[in-house]
Scaffold this motif. Structure first.
Motif, short mmCIF file in Angstrom:
data_model
loop_
_atom_site.label_atom_id
_atom_site.label_comp_id
_atom_site.label_asym_id
_atom_site.label_seq_id
_atom_site.Cartn_x
_atom_site.Cartn_y
_atom_site.Cartn_z
N ASP A 159 21.12 -34.71 42.54
CA ASP A 159 20.73 -34.00 43.76
C ASP A 159 21.51 -32.69 43.90
N VAL A 160 22.81 -32.79 43.62
CA VAL A 160 23.67 -31.60 43.68
C VAL A 160 23.16 -30.56 42.67
N HIS A 161 22.80 -31.04 41.49
CA HIS A 161 22.28 -30.16 40.44
C HIS A 161 20.96 -29.50 40.89
N ARG A 162 20.09 -30.32 41.47
CA ARG A 162 18.78 -29.82 41.94
C ARG A 162 18.96 -28.71 42.98
N ARG A 163 20.01 -28.83 43.76
CA ARG A 163 20.23 -27.84 44.82
C ARG A 163 20.93 -26.58 44.29
N GLY A 164 21.09 -26.51 42.98
CA GLY A 164 21.63 -25.30 42.37
C GLY A 164 23.15 -25.17 42.47
N ILE A 165 23.82 -26.28 42.73
CA ILE A 165 25.29 -26.26 42.84
C ILE A 165 25.89 -26.52 41.46
N SER A 166 26.85 -25.68 41.05
CA SER A 166 27.52 -25.92 39.76
C SER A 166 28.70 -26.85 39.98
N VAL A 167 29.05 -27.58 38.92
CA VAL A 167 30.20 -28.49 39.02
C VAL A 167 31.12 -28.23 37.83
N ARG A 168 32.41 -28.07 38.10
CA ARG A 168 33.40 -27.96 37.02
C ARG A 168 34.39 -29.10 37.18
N ARG A 169 34.52 -29.91 36.13
CA ARG A 169 35.28 -31.17 36.22
C ARG A 169 36.64 -31.05 35.54
N GLY A 170 37.53 -31.95 35.94
CA GLY A 170 38.83 -32.06 35.26
C GLY A 170 39.72 -30.84 35.45
N LEU A 171 39.54 -30.12 36.56
CA LEU A 171 40.33 -28.91 36.79
C LEU A 171 41.15 -29.03 38.08
N THR A 172 42.37 -28.49 38.03
CA THR A 172 43.23 -28.45 39.21
C THR A 172 43.36 -27.00 39.66
N ILE A 173 43.40 -26.81 40.98
CA ILE A 173 43.67 -25.46 41.52
C ILE A 173 45.12 -25.42 41.97
N THR A 174 45.83 -24.40 41.51
CA THR A 174 47.24 -24.27 41.92
C THR A 174 47.48 -23.03 42.78
N GLY A 175 46.52 -22.10 42.80
CA GLY A 175 46.72 -20.89 43.60
C GLY A 175 45.40 -20.29 44.05
#
Ligand code: ADP
Length: 688
Positions: free
Chosen positions: A572-588
């Motif tokens: 569903d998320v894909h159908r709505r045109g949302i990209s997903v990036r996995r296994g990543l941490t944000i530090t800043g």
């Protein structure tokens, strides 16, 4: 009763037995099996008491060659197992209902974690669902043994008092593995044509029927669905099988698609979504048909029966949410029906914790061990004590309802916002989550009916207000909020550049309240793993933002796999045109970009105009801390006790907040209600 609903209360003959009405609790897992016999018996009996005419236990393996450990099944391997289950049959009978036993063999999908038995299969093929070791291709002797085991288990079930005995053919288990050309490559008469692939199932039905058919109704569960039914076979072939078996079957129990579709969440499946498929089965059978569909509307139930799509209204989740649904319909108390939210938290509780629970019905699974009844509330010891509940989220609402039902005469439920519901105020407005609002809706109706409970909205209480309020007991249910300060799981340092008051760094609550980041591209950073990250992403995508979800997990929303909706949610998320990036941490975070590290600690960065942090919640327990830090002030105010419940203690899934509120109200007369009383446990039979 509304005469339009009378059709639901007609008796239905199934073989040698007669169901007293058309309400049927289909087999479903609970985590109790035959290892918690009293818990099992009390859990099922409450449904019989509430008016369900047929009540089944969960899948019941016929032998130790189908052992489901670490999951819990209703094993019927020997007389000891059968004795444990007989308690359920007895209790179900005591309320005039019929008891059903879903005899089962998992074949290649059995885990055999405890027994270490070799798994059995029609053909030795690598399985999509079981890793590491392959199953054994069944020999003629294996086939004869399994059929013998089935007949012996059926006799045990009958002798234990069960009225309905299943020869379970659906959900990808042994019979399905034989019926499907994907998993059956045999050439010995048990493979090939549809009739030959169905032969094991048909022969077993015949053997069970000749052994116990005079005493018990024979039921079977089969999957009908051209899209994703029995793997590799079209609905027409399934109907051919139904015709071949019809003489051997007294009750057809239909499932549709795979388990995640059959127990589809309200996100993706409306009430009654299975109807077209049950209609198709009608073409092939003259026997009674039970079909599920998360039905909670009696009008729709009556229409389904009238249309001929089904003879019985099947339910698992709705029977958990409201064991008394049939009685409420019979008595015309429709506004009392606790409608299932379709969140599948029951499945999460049962699969992940081996003990079922329900977000709508806090007593589910607690009937034996805590002695809770969904409709019976003991009168409180001192019901005239004035109680102030601060915060009308799931925990506060539930607590106030139960206090009111226990006869408290002066309960005030005070909410800061204009509307009750707590986090559900915005959760129910996230795309596809509308039915979760039923948690608030049912409680709103109850609160309106309870003479001892007053709901006051639009009033944010301070500690001084509470001291002045005139309450003897104070319950703090102020919930939690999402952190915007960059604290995230598994890291000492906060996310650099996060913090309150920044236009480009928002929390889910701010987005839900209508705040939007600047620009067009936004990153939703999800270290929570459940519904909030995808929900906020979908909300922003619907507003025209270009959205990327960055998650620390290897898949988006792993918790949704526990509620069977992970795959559909990701699609569903894909159908709505949302990209997903996995296994990543944000530090800043900086205006215009984020940076972080990947799973190998390699740096990465991305451009974006804004970030929504779905990192972690924080309890709002300030009022509790302030009040309890000054005992003298409490004494002066005449406040004898201050309790804290729900997310204000610790943010948890919704079912646990409701449970917390319920528990406190049930146990408020105990010497120390702040701690749950120890519940009753069951012990293995030490005499054997
Ligand atoms: P829970 O799941 O534990 O019930 P929620 O966060 O869903 O928690 O709900 C908590 C509710 O408490 C919210 O509706 C919030 O507006 C309300 N609340 C918080 N602080 C106060 C306060 N000081 N006075 C009144 N209501 C409050």
């Amino acid at each position: 009763m509304d005469p339009r609903h009378a059709i639901l209360f007609e008796p239905v003959a199934i073989g040698p037995k007669t169901l007293p009405n058309r309400f049927y609790q289909v087999p479903h897992a609970s985590g109790f099996g035959s290892v918690k016999p009293r818990t099992q018996a009390a859990f099922r009996a409450i449904k019989a008491e509430g008016g369900w005419g047929g009540v089944c236990v969960e899948y019941a393996p016929v032998s130790d060659e189908s052992d489901e450990v670490p999951y819990v099944a209703a094993n019927v391997w020997d007389d000891g197992d059968a004795r444990a289950l007989s308690l359920t049959a007895e209790k179900v009978h005591s309320h005039g209902a019929l008891a059903g036993l879903e005899l089962y063999h998992g074949g290649a999908s059995s885990l055999n974690g405890a027994s270490r038995a070799v798994r059995l299969a029609p053909s030795q093929l690598a399985s999509e669902i079981r890793f590491a070791s392959l199953a054994k291709e069944m020999t003629a002797a294996d086939i004869a043994r399994v059929q013998r085991q089935w007949v012996e288990a059926a006799r045990r079930g009958r002798d234990a008092g069960f009225d309905i005995i299943y020869v379970y053919g659906a959900h990808g288990y042994l019979f399905t593995q034989f019926i499907s050309p994907v998993t059956n490559r045999r050439t010995d008469g048990y493979g090939g044509s549809v009739a030959d692939r169905g032969r094991l199932w048909l022969e077993t039905l015949e053997a069970v029927r000749s052994a116990i058919g005079g005493d018990c109704a024979i039921a079977t569960r089969i999957c009908v669905d051209g899209r994703d039914g029995l793997p590799g076979i079209e609905v027409e072939e399934t109907l051919e099988l139904v015709k071949l078996a019809d003489d051997l079957v007294d009750l057809w129990d239909l499932t549709v698609g795979s388990w995640p579709e059959d127990s589809g969440t309200s996100r993706f499946y409306p009430e009654g979504s299975q109807r077209p498929w049950s209609h198709r089965v009608r073409e092939a059978t003259t026997k009674p048909v039970v079909a599920v569909g998360r039905y909670s509307s009696p009008d729709l139930m009556a229409e389904v029966i009238r249309s001929g799509a089904a003879d019985l209204i099947g339910a698992a989740r709705q029977a958990i949410a409201d064991p008394f649904l049939p009685r409420k319909i019979a008595e015309g108390r429709l506004d009392e029906i606790r409608e299932c939210t379709g969140s599948n938290l029951c499945i999460l509780r049962e699969e992940a914790f081996n003990h079922i629970g329900c977000v709508q019905n806090a007593t589910a699974g607690e009937e034996f061990r805590r002695g809770w009844h969904p409709e019976v509330f003991t009168r409180a010891a001192q019901p005239d004590r004035a109680v102030l509940v601060v915060g009308a989220g799931p925990a506060g609402m539930e607590c106030a309802v139960v206090l009111g039902k226990r006869g408290f005469s002066a309960v005030h439920l005070v909410e800061a916002e204009a509307e009750i519901g707590g986090r559900l105020r915005w959760t129910r407005r996230l795309p596809t989550l509308g039915d979760w609002g039923r948690i608030t809706d049912w409680r709103a109706v109850q609160l309106g009916k309870l003479p001892g409970v007053e709901v006051i909205t639009g009033r944010r209480l301070s500690a001084a207000d509470i001291l002045d309020y005139g309450a003897e007991i104070v319950v703090i249910a102020t919930g939690s909020s999402w952190r915007g300060d960059g604290v995230q799981p598994g890291r000492v340092e906060r996310i650099a550049g996060a913090g309150a008051g920044l236009a480009h760094v928002l929390t889910p609550e701010q987005v839900a309240a209508g705040q939007r980041p600047p620009g067009r591209s936004v990153i939703v950073y999800d270290t929570d793993g459940y519904y909030v990250g995808p929900g906020v992403a979908e909300l922003l995508a619907a507003d025209g933002f270009s959205v990327t979800v960055v998650t620390t997990f290897p898949v988006l929303s792993p918790v949704s796999d526990e509620t069977l909706e992970g795959e559909m949610l990701r699609a569903d998320v894909h159908r709505r045109g949302i990209s997903v990036r996995r296994g990543l941490t944000i530090t800043g975070i900086e205006a215009g970009s984020v940076r972080g590290v990947d799973e190998y600690d390699e740096p990465w960065s991305a451009e974006c105009d804004g970030v929504v942090l779905v990192t972690q919640q924080a309890s709002d327990n300030r009022l509790y801390a302030e009040l309890t830090s000054d005992q003298a002030a409490l004494d002066r105010a005449g406040i004898r006790a201050v309790y804290v419940i729900g997310d204000a203690v610790a943010p948890r899934i919704l079912s646990e907040a409701v449970f917390d509120g319920h528990r406190l109200a049930r146990e408020i007369d105990l010497p120390d209600p702040s701690q749950p009383a120890l519940y009753r446990r069951e012990y293995p039979d030490l005499t054997s």
